[in-house]
Design a protein around this motif. Structure first.
Motif, PDB file in Angstrom:
ATOM      1  N   ASP A  88      78.313 -11.080 -31.310  1.00  0.00           N
ATOM      2  CA  ASP A  88      77.389 -12.206 -31.750  1.00  0.00           C
ATOM      3  C   ASP A  88      78.044 -13.626 -31.429  1.00  0.00           C
ATOM      4  O   ASP A  88      79.337 -13.888 -32.032  1.00  0.00           O
ATOM      5  N   LEU A  89      77.249 -14.284 -30.363  1.00  0.00           N
ATOM      6  CA  LEU A  89      78.033 -15.543 -30.160  1.00  0.00           C
ATOM      7  C   LEU A  89      77.737 -16.721 -31.256  1.00  0.00           C
ATOM      8  O   LEU A  89      76.547 -16.811 -31.745  1.00  0.00           O
ATOM      9  N   ASN A  90      78.684 -17.342 -31.724  1.00  0.00           N
ATOM     10  CA  ASN A  90      78.603 -18.414 -32.675  1.00  0.00           C
ATOM     11  C   ASN A  90      79.393 -19.464 -32.395  1.00  0.00           C
ATOM     12  O   ASN A  90      79.819 -19.576 -31.528  1.00  0.00           O
ATOM     13  N   GLY A 106      82.034 -21.631 -32.322  1.00  0.00           N
ATOM     14  CA  GLY A 106      83.407 -21.651 -32.487  1.00  0.00           C
ATOM     15  C   GLY A 106      84.138 -20.177 -32.439  1.00  0.00           C
ATOM     16  O   GLY A 106      85.412 -20.035 -32.628  1.00  0.00           O
ATOM     17  N   PHE A 107      83.165 -19.238 -32.409  1.00  0.00           N
ATOM     18  CA  PHE A 107      84.001 -18.028 -32.218  1.00  0.00           C
ATOM     19  C   PHE A 107      82.908 -17.027 -31.895  1.00  0.00           C
ATOM     20  O   PHE A 107      81.639 -17.054 -31.852  1.00  0.00           O
ATOM     21  N   LEU A 108      83.577 -15.627 -31.410  1.00  0.00           N
ATOM     22  CA  LEU A 108      82.636 -14.561 -31.383  1.00  0.00           C
ATOM     23  C   LEU A 108      82.918 -13.740 -32.300  1.00  0.00           C
ATOM     24  O   LEU A 108      84.048 -13.350 -32.833  1.00  0.00           O
ATOM     25  N   GLN A 109      81.834 -13.078 -33.173  1.00  0.00           N
ATOM     26  CA  GLN A 109      82.053 -12.018 -33.941  1.00  0.00           C
ATOM     27  C   GLN A 109      81.598 -10.809 -33.384  1.00  0.00           C
ATOM     28  O   GLN A 109      80.816 -10.559 -32.859  1.00  0.00           O
ATOM     29  N   VAL A 110      82.630  -9.724 -33.705  1.00  0.00           N
ATOM     30  CA  VAL A 110      82.481  -8.406 -33.170  1.00  0.00           C
ATOM     31  C   VAL A 110      82.099  -7.320 -34.261  1.00  0.00           C
ATOM     32  O   VAL A 110      82.948  -7.399 -35.292  1.00  0.00           O
ATOM     33  N   GLY A 111      81.039  -6.684 -33.978  1.00  0.00           N
ATOM     34  CA  GLY A 111      80.661  -5.426 -35.008  1.00  0.00           C
ATOM     35  C   GLY A 111      80.850  -4.226 -34.223  1.00  0.00           C
ATOM     36  O   GLY A 111      80.375  -3.967 -33.233  1.00  0.00           O
ATOM     37  N   GLU A 112      81.468  -3.302 -34.888  1.00  0.00           N
ATOM     38  CA  GLU A 112      81.588  -1.800 -34.130  1.00  0.00           C
ATOM     39  C   GLU A 112      80.946  -0.665 -34.805  1.00  0.00           C
ATOM     40  O   GLU A 112      80.958  -0.790 -36.206  1.00  0.00           O
ATOM     41  N   VAL A 113      80.178   0.150 -34.110  1.00  0.00           N
ATOM     42  CA  VAL A 113      79.545   1.093 -34.992  1.00  0.00           C
ATOM     43  C   VAL A 113      79.556   2.289 -34.240  1.00  0.00           C
ATOM     44  O   VAL A 113      80.119   2.395 -33.183  1.00  0.00           O
ATOM     45  N   ASP A 114      79.553   3.222 -35.022  1.00  0.00           N
ATOM     46  CA  ASP A 114      79.838   4.812 -34.497  1.00  0.00           C
ATOM     47  C   ASP A 114      78.649   5.254 -33.923  1.00  0.00           C
ATOM     48  O   ASP A 114      77.656   4.538 -33.527  1.00  0.00           O
ATOM     49  N   ARG A 115      78.711   6.563 -33.328  1.00  0.00           N
ATOM     50  CA  ARG A 115      77.563   7.135 -32.535  1.00  0.00           C
ATOM     51  C   ARG A 115      76.093   7.337 -33.226  1.00  0.00           C
ATOM     52  O   ARG A 115      75.005   7.261 -32.848  1.00  0.00           O
ATOM     53  N   PHE A 116      76.404   7.415 -34.607  1.00  0.00           N
ATOM     54  CA  PHE A 116      75.072   7.281 -35.660  1.00  0.00           C
ATOM     55  C   PHE A 116      74.927   5.988 -36.334  1.00  0.00           C
ATOM     56  O   PHE A 116      73.827   6.054 -36.864  1.00  0.00           O
ATOM     57  N   GLY A 117      75.037   4.846 -35.577  1.00  0.00           N
ATOM     58  CA  GLY A 117      74.862   3.568 -36.046  1.00  0.00           C
ATOM     59  C   GLY A 117      75.507   3.066 -37.347  1.00  0.00           C
ATOM     60  O   GLY A 117      74.930   2.004 -37.769  1.00  0.00           O
ATOM     61  N   SER A 124      80.982  -9.488 -43.242  1.00  0.00           N
ATOM     62  CA  SER A 124      80.672 -10.910 -43.591  1.00  0.00           C
ATOM     63  C   SER A 124      79.242 -10.828 -42.883  1.00  0.00           C
ATOM     64  O   SER A 124      78.627  -9.928 -42.178  1.00  0.00           O
ATOM     65  N   PRO A 125      78.484 -11.975 -43.093  1.00  0.00           N
ATOM     66  CA  PRO A 125      77.111 -12.422 -42.327  1.00  0.00           C
ATOM     67  C   PRO A 125      77.187 -12.071 -41.097  1.00  0.00           C
ATOM     68  O   PRO A 125      76.116 -11.590 -40.371  1.00  0.00           O
ATOM     69  N   HIS A 126      78.069 -12.712 -40.362  1.00  0.00           N
ATOM     70  CA  HIS A 126      77.961 -12.589 -38.716  1.00  0.00           C
ATOM     71  C   HIS A 126      78.295 -11.167 -38.322  1.00  0.00           C
ATOM     72  O   HIS A 126      78.088 -10.708 -37.362  1.00  0.00           O
ATOM     73  N   GLY A 127      79.418 -10.495 -39.162  1.00  0.00           N
ATOM     74  CA  GLY A 127      79.748  -9.140 -38.813  1.00  0.00           C
ATOM     75  C   GLY A 127      78.627  -8.131 -38.873  1.00  0.00           C
ATOM     76  O   GLY A 127      78.519  -7.201 -38.298  1.00  0.00           O
ATOM     77  N   ALA A 128      77.983  -8.383 -40.044  1.00  0.00           N
ATOM     78  CA  ALA A 128      76.634  -7.503 -40.228  1.00  0.00           C
ATOM     79  C   ALA A 128      75.678  -7.689 -38.995  1.00  0.00           C
ATOM     80  O   ALA A 128      75.110  -6.899 -38.459  1.00  0.00           O
ATOM     81  N   ALA A 129      75.256  -9.022 -38.459  1.00  0.00           N
ATOM     82  CA  ALA A 129      74.591  -9.387 -37.448  1.00  0.00           C
ATOM     83  C   ALA A 129      75.076  -8.699 -36.413  1.00  0.00           C
ATOM     84  O   ALA A 129      74.131  -8.085 -35.337  1.00  0.00           O
ATOM     85  N   ALA A 130      76.385  -8.630 -35.900  1.00  0.00           N
ATOM     86  CA  ALA A 130      76.877  -7.988 -34.826  1.00  0.00           C
ATOM     87  C   ALA A 130      76.687  -6.535 -34.814  1.00  0.00           C
ATOM     88  O   ALA A 130      76.548  -5.899 -33.697  1.00  0.00           O
TER      89      ALA A 130
END
Length: 208
Positions: free
Chosen positions: A14-16, A18-29, A142-148
């Motif tokens: 997620d491009l923001n 001043g920073f890139l927020q990265v969110g990782e999920v497993d194969r089940f989402g 975090s809000p941005h992490g959830a979006a990512a």
């Protein structure tokens, strides 16, 4: 051939401002973690922004390669995005003036191709709002992490999440049309921030 597999999950970016927020999920989402990569953008020349953005993108792509997961970014219609930003935070609008996003997209594409990491694109609709309502509190994000994480989920084909069942004084969510209208009021409320007068009680009736 890509060195990554969707069977391992995905890494959303997620491009923001001043920073890139990265969110990782497993194969089940299911959300599996998040982290932030700072990108110095304020009071910098375009050349400095490009250099900082390039380093941040490389870090995320190499992380995804190590995890064996594809990278997912939003498939933005930038003309529509720019129109929508007229009413949002001016600093964020400047960051997404077109220059930063185009560079970001080109860098991700180039780095993924070079490193053999599959790149996926996701529908950008309401990623921030859905992330806050469905995943932030539930997974401690975090809000941005959830979006990512929402971006990553969509890249894996989990589709557009349905709005959760919500309730608020004077606005009973009865019927499809009523829920849709209420959903948009929730979106507007979250954009206005705390103290907007709209209470949201999320009932996690669905499993994700």
């Amino acid at each position: 051939m890509p060195s990554t597999s969707r069977q391992n999950g995905a890494v959303g970016i997620d491009l923001n401002d001043g920073f890139l927020q990265v969110g990782e999920v497993d194969r089940f989402g299911n959300p599996a973690g998040e982290f932030k990569v700072p990108v110095a953008m304020r009071d910098r020349t375009r050349g400095q922004i490009v250099a900082a953005l390039g380093e941040a993108v490389k870090k995320v792509v190499l992380y995804a390669k190590e995890k064996g997961k594809p990278v997912v970014i939003e498939d933005l219609d930038f003309s529509a995005k720019k129109r929508g930003l007229r009413e949002s935070n001016s600093r964020y609008a400047r960051m997404l003036s077109g220059f930063a996003y185009r560079k970001f997209r080109a860098m991700v594409e180039s780095c993924c191709s070079r490193e053999g990491v599959e790149l996926l694109r996701a529908n950008p609709f309401a990623t921030s709002v859905i992330g806050q309502l469905k995943f932030m509190a539930r997974y401690g994000l975090s809000p941005h992490g959830a979006a990512a994480c929402v971006i990553a989920r969509r890249g894996l084909g989990f589709g557009l999440e349905r709005a959760p069942e919500v309730s608020a004084p004077g606005i009973p969510p009865r019927g499809r049309a009523s829920r849709r209208g209420y959903w948009w009021q929730v979106c507007k409320s979250l954009k206005r921030g705390p103290g907007s007068g709209l209470r949201v009680d999320v009932l996690y009736a669905d499993r994700f």
